[in-house]
Structure formats: C-alpha cells, structure tokens
Design a protein around this motif. Structure first.
Motif, PDB file in Angstrom:
ATOM      1  N   MET A   1       0.794  -1.217   0.055  1.00  0.00           N
ATOM      2  CA  MET A   1       0.000  -0.082  -0.061  1.00  0.00           C
ATOM      3  C   MET A   1       0.811   1.170   0.129  1.00  0.00           C
ATOM      4  O   MET A   1       0.634   2.131  -0.991  1.00  0.00           O
ATOM      5  CB  MET A   1      -0.932  -0.135   1.223  1.00  0.00           C
ATOM      6  CG  MET A   1      -1.923   1.326   1.178  1.00  0.00           C
ATOM      7  SD  MET A   1      -2.710   1.355   2.828  1.00  0.00           S
ATOM      8  CE  MET A   1      -1.731   1.311   4.170  1.00  0.00           C
ATOM      9  N   TRP A   2       1.941   1.269   0.696  1.00  0.00           N
ATOM     10  CA  TRP A   2       2.802   2.477   0.752  1.00  0.00           C
ATOM     11  C   TRP A   2       3.506   2.632  -0.585  1.00  0.00           C
ATOM     12  O   TRP A   2       3.685   3.898  -0.830  1.00  0.00           O
ATOM     13  CB  TRP A   2       3.742   2.365   2.137  1.00  0.00           C
ATOM     14  CG  TRP A   2       3.069   2.530   3.487  1.00  0.00           C
ATOM     15  CD1 TRP A   2       2.890   1.451   4.139  1.00  0.00           C
ATOM     16  CD2 TRP A   2       2.461   3.502   4.003  1.00  0.00           C
ATOM     17  NE1 TRP A   2       2.535   1.777   5.218  1.00  0.00           N
ATOM     18  CE2 TRP A   2       1.893   2.835   5.133  1.00  0.00           C
ATOM     19  CE3 TRP A   2       2.322   4.971   3.692  1.00  0.00           C
ATOM     20  CZ2 TRP A   2       1.214   3.995   6.161  1.00  0.00           C
ATOM     21  CZ3 TRP A   2       1.448   5.570   4.386  1.00  0.00           C
ATOM     22  CH2 TRP A   2       1.091   5.451   5.598  1.00  0.00           C
ATOM     23  N   PHE A   3       3.773   1.787  -1.160  1.00  0.00           N
ATOM     24  CA  PHE A   3       4.328   1.750  -2.583  1.00  0.00           C
ATOM     25  C   PHE A   3       3.389   2.606  -3.501  1.00  0.00           C
ATOM     26  O   PHE A   3       3.715   3.394  -4.261  1.00  0.00           O
ATOM     27  CB  PHE A   3       4.931   0.618  -3.065  1.00  0.00           C
ATOM     28  CG  PHE A   3       6.121  -0.035  -2.449  1.00  0.00           C
ATOM     29  CD1 PHE A   3       7.254   0.365  -2.896  1.00  0.00           C
ATOM     30  CD2 PHE A   3       6.113  -1.311  -1.921  1.00  0.00           C
ATOM     31  CE1 PHE A   3       8.447   0.221  -2.229  1.00  0.00           C
ATOM     32  CE2 PHE A   3       7.486  -1.748  -1.462  1.00  0.00           C
ATOM     33  CZ  PHE A   3       8.537  -0.821  -1.566  1.00  0.00           C
ATOM     34  N   TRP A   4       2.166   2.034  -3.375  1.00  0.00           N
ATOM     35  CA  TRP A   4       1.100   2.811  -4.143  1.00  0.00           C
ATOM     36  C   TRP A   4       1.073   4.160  -3.703  1.00  0.00           C
ATOM     37  O   TRP A   4       0.886   5.010  -4.715  1.00  0.00           O
ATOM     38  CB  TRP A   4      -0.293   1.918  -4.245  1.00  0.00           C
ATOM     39  CG  TRP A   4      -0.322   0.615  -4.681  1.00  0.00           C
ATOM     40  CD1 TRP A   4      -0.332  -0.852  -4.143  1.00  0.00           C
ATOM     41  CD2 TRP A   4      -0.059   0.291  -6.224  1.00  0.00           C
ATOM     42  NE1 TRP A   4      -0.189  -1.566  -5.243  1.00  0.00           N
ATOM     43  CE2 TRP A   4      -0.081  -1.016  -6.308  1.00  0.00           C
ATOM     44  CE3 TRP A   4       0.196   1.194  -7.366  1.00  0.00           C
ATOM     45  CZ2 TRP A   4      -0.055  -1.502  -7.604  1.00  0.00           C
ATOM     46  CZ3 TRP A   4       0.110   0.593  -8.469  1.00  0.00           C
ATOM     47  CH2 TRP A   4       0.219  -0.812  -8.789  1.00  0.00           C
ATOM     48  N   ILE A   5       1.044   4.479  -2.551  1.00  0.00           N
ATOM     49  CA  ILE A   5       0.622   5.916  -2.280  1.00  0.00           C
ATOM     50  C   ILE A   5       2.021   6.775  -2.611  1.00  0.00           C
ATOM     51  O   ILE A   5       1.869   7.982  -3.273  1.00  0.00           O
ATOM     52  CB  ILE A   5       0.570   5.723  -0.792  1.00  0.00           C
ATOM     53  CG1 ILE A   5      -0.806   5.321  -0.271  1.00  0.00           C
ATOM     54  CG2 ILE A   5       0.563   7.447  -0.022  1.00  0.00           C
ATOM     55  CD1 ILE A   5      -0.810   5.222   1.123  1.00  0.00           C
ATOM     56  N   GLY A   6       3.120   6.201  -2.550  1.00  0.00           N
ATOM     57  CA  GLY A   6       4.116   6.878  -2.681  1.00  0.00           C
ATOM     58  C   GLY A   6       4.254   7.073  -4.177  1.00  0.00           C
ATOM     59  O   GLY A   6       4.731   8.227  -4.717  1.00  0.00           O
TER      60      GLY A   6
ATOM     61  N   MET B   1       8.312  -5.297   1.051  1.00  0.00           N
ATOM     62  CA  MET B   1       6.824  -5.708   1.347  1.00  0.00           C
ATOM     63  C   MET B   1       6.342  -6.880   0.646  1.00  0.00           C
ATOM     64  O   MET B   1       5.433  -6.781  -0.010  1.00  0.00           O
ATOM     65  CB  MET B   1       6.148  -4.129   1.167  1.00  0.00           C
ATOM     66  CG  MET B   1       6.404  -3.282   2.069  1.00  0.00           C
ATOM     67  SD  MET B   1       5.100  -1.747   1.856  1.00  0.00           S
ATOM     68  CE  MET B   1       5.923  -0.721   3.156  1.00  0.00           C
TER      69      MET B   1
END
Length: 327
Positions: free
Chosen positions: A2-7, A62
């Motif tokens: 999820m944090w990869f997508w947000i970034g 991740m």
C-alpha cells in the motif's frame, strides 16, 4: 504494498502538477525543441524506473516478488526486464493513439496553442481509467485462466486488422453538427461552437453555461483512449500479470504521450511501416497468450522481440521515405 502505491501516485501527481502548473503554464504552442526535451525526460524517467523495480523485487520489499508460501516467484532482474518490455510495448502502441488524436484535433479545429491543455487533462483521465482497467484485468487473469485465450485471440485479431490499409477521410466541414459525440451530448448538456479562449465551459448568456468544442474534443480523446486500452491492456498482461509492473509501466508511457504527440504528430506519415510492425507484435503477443500453458517465453526474449520488431518498422519506414524523396 500500500505504501508503494501511495508514494508512486503522489510522485505522479507532483510530476503532472509541475508539467501544467509550472513549466507549461498558459495557452501556448510547444516548440519542437521543448517537446523533444520533455519526451527525452519522460522516456528517461520511465526507463530509469526499472532501477527501482529491480531493487524492489530483488530485496522483496513488502513481499514484492514472493509467492504466498514465501518462495521467490520473480527476481529483481526478471522484474526489471519485464517492466522495460511492458513500458516499450505501451510506448509503441501509443503511436496509433497519437495519429487518431491528431485527426480529432483537426476535426474539432483545436488550435495548436490549446492542444497541450486537452492532452494534459486527457492524460489524467487516461491514468484513472487505465488503473481501474488494469487492476480488473489482472484480477480476471488470476481468477479465470480461460481469459488468457480470449485476450490472445483478440490481440491476434487486432493485429490482423492493422494489416488492412485504411485511409482516413477528410475532417467534417461542420464537426460540431456531424460528430456522433456531439449529437449524443446535445441530448443531455448545452453545447456551443462559440470561441472558447481555451476554456471547456463558457457563459452563453442568461446565466447559461455550455460546453465548448474544446471540451467535446477532450471527451472524444478520452473515449479514444478507452478503445485503445482494449488492445494495450491485454498486451501488457501477456508480458506480466504483476499489478505493480503493469500499472507503473502503463502510466509512465501515458504520461509521456503529450510531449511525444508534438514530436511525432507532424511526421506520422513518414512511419508508414511502423503500423505493420505493431501488427506483427500484436499477433505474436496474442500467440504467446494462447500458448502460455504449453511454452513460457523467457523475459529476455520477449524484450528482444519487442525491440527488434519496432526497430525494423522504424528503420524500414525511414529508408522508404528517403527513397520516395526527389533527388
């Protein structure tokens, strides 16, 4: 993940804001020099992202590249090669998109100084639609194996259709009256053919606002992208069903479409044989999907085939154009 997508999407939003809000602010026609520089920048960024993809899958950040049981299903090297293959394929397929967009600009008589604005907002819409369609496509192929055969047959059919020579007709004399898009929209919204000064909606009197020809052209561009997505999405699924690789390669290719248009639009007629290279590529990718259960083509060979076929189309087009020029 999820944090990869947000970034990633924050990064994309910043680039788009920088593109329209700072570096290309206002209505003006981009020069060939600036468009070429922007294209080189977008391509460098798109290809350079492969380094991040390699690090991400090589270190399994991740859980990237790992199966549910913890075994490695995709190494960093294979992930990077797959990403580059998908990116180059999407860039190649966007060439036909550029040609159709050029015809739409001619049909709706969009002045060069306003074309950048239409393309920018068209790209934002394309990014949203592609993410939704790619995510859905990835879910389909993971849930229903027979979808591979359907996509493969469709791509082969699309490639065979490209072998047919279809000459584009002249632009309609009155696009705001003859366009199917306009006729449908007139039933639900107000539309005007008055001068728009780069605006999508203007006041036509008595407090009534109406969509301009620029807005209609934008809608037509979005619909065109949806049609082309029917080819590009199954094609990229043949390269990889890793959602992160599919989405990021697709978006980077789309983001460079604006500047690539201003570089290639005037020279599209010189790349006649590129159309046939794309046809061969789609047929081969379709065959790869159909044969996926019987033979797994190594990622390196997929990348090599894409580069060789596209290079052959470009070189053949250049040689043919030079021979036709008077000496």
């Amino acid at each position: 993940m999820m944090w990869f997508w947000i970034g990633y999407f924050v990064f994309v939003a910043c680039l788009l804001a920088l593109d329209l809000g700072v570096l290309n602010k206002g209505n003006k026609e981009p020069t060939l020099q600036s468009a070429t520089a922007w294209t080189a920048g977008w391509v460098s960024l798109g290809l350079g992202f492969a380094v991040f993809v390699y690090a991400m899958y090589d270190n399994h950040w991740m859980g990237a590249g790992l199966a549910a049981d913890g075994t490695v299903k995709l190494t960093g090297g294979d992930a990077a090669i797959t990403y580059i293959s998908a990116y180059l394929l999407e860039e190649a397929l966007s060439v036909d998109n550029i040609f159709v967009i050029s015809l739409l600009f001619s049909q709706y008589r969009v002045e060069p100084k306003y074309q950048h604005r239409v393309l920018f907002w068209g790209i934002i819409g394309a990014v949203v639609f592609r993410v939704l369609m790619l995510t859905g496509g990835a879910w389909l192929v993971k849930s229903f194996d027979w979808v591979f055969y359907f996509f493969g047959a469709y791509l082969a059919y699309a490639g065979l259709k490209l072998f047919k020579d279809e000459e584009a007709g002249d632009a309609p004399e009155s696009p705001m009256d003859k366009s199917l898009v306009v006729r449908v929209l007139r039933k639900v919204v107000n539309i005007t053919d008055k001068p728009h000064d780069g605006k999508f909606r203007i006041d036509v009197g008595d407090g009534t606002r109406a969509l301009t020809s620029l807005a209609i052209c934008l809608i037509a561009v979005e619909l065109t992208d949806l049609v082309f997505a029917l080819d590009s999405i199954p094609a990229v699924l043949a390269i990889s069903n890793e959602t992160f690789i599919m989405v990021t390669s697709n978006i980077f290719a789309i983001m460079g479409l604006r500047s690539l248009y201003f570089v290639l639009a005037g020279a599209m007629s010189k790349f006649h044989y590129l159309k046939y290279a794309l046809a061969v590529l789609l047929i081969l990718i379709g065959a790869k999907l159909i044969m996926h259960h019987h033979y797994k083509l190594p990622h390196v060979w997929s990348l090599t085939a894409i580069v060789v076929i596209l290079a052959a189309g470009v070189v053949t087009s250049i040689i043919s154009t030079r021979r036709q020029q008077p000496h």
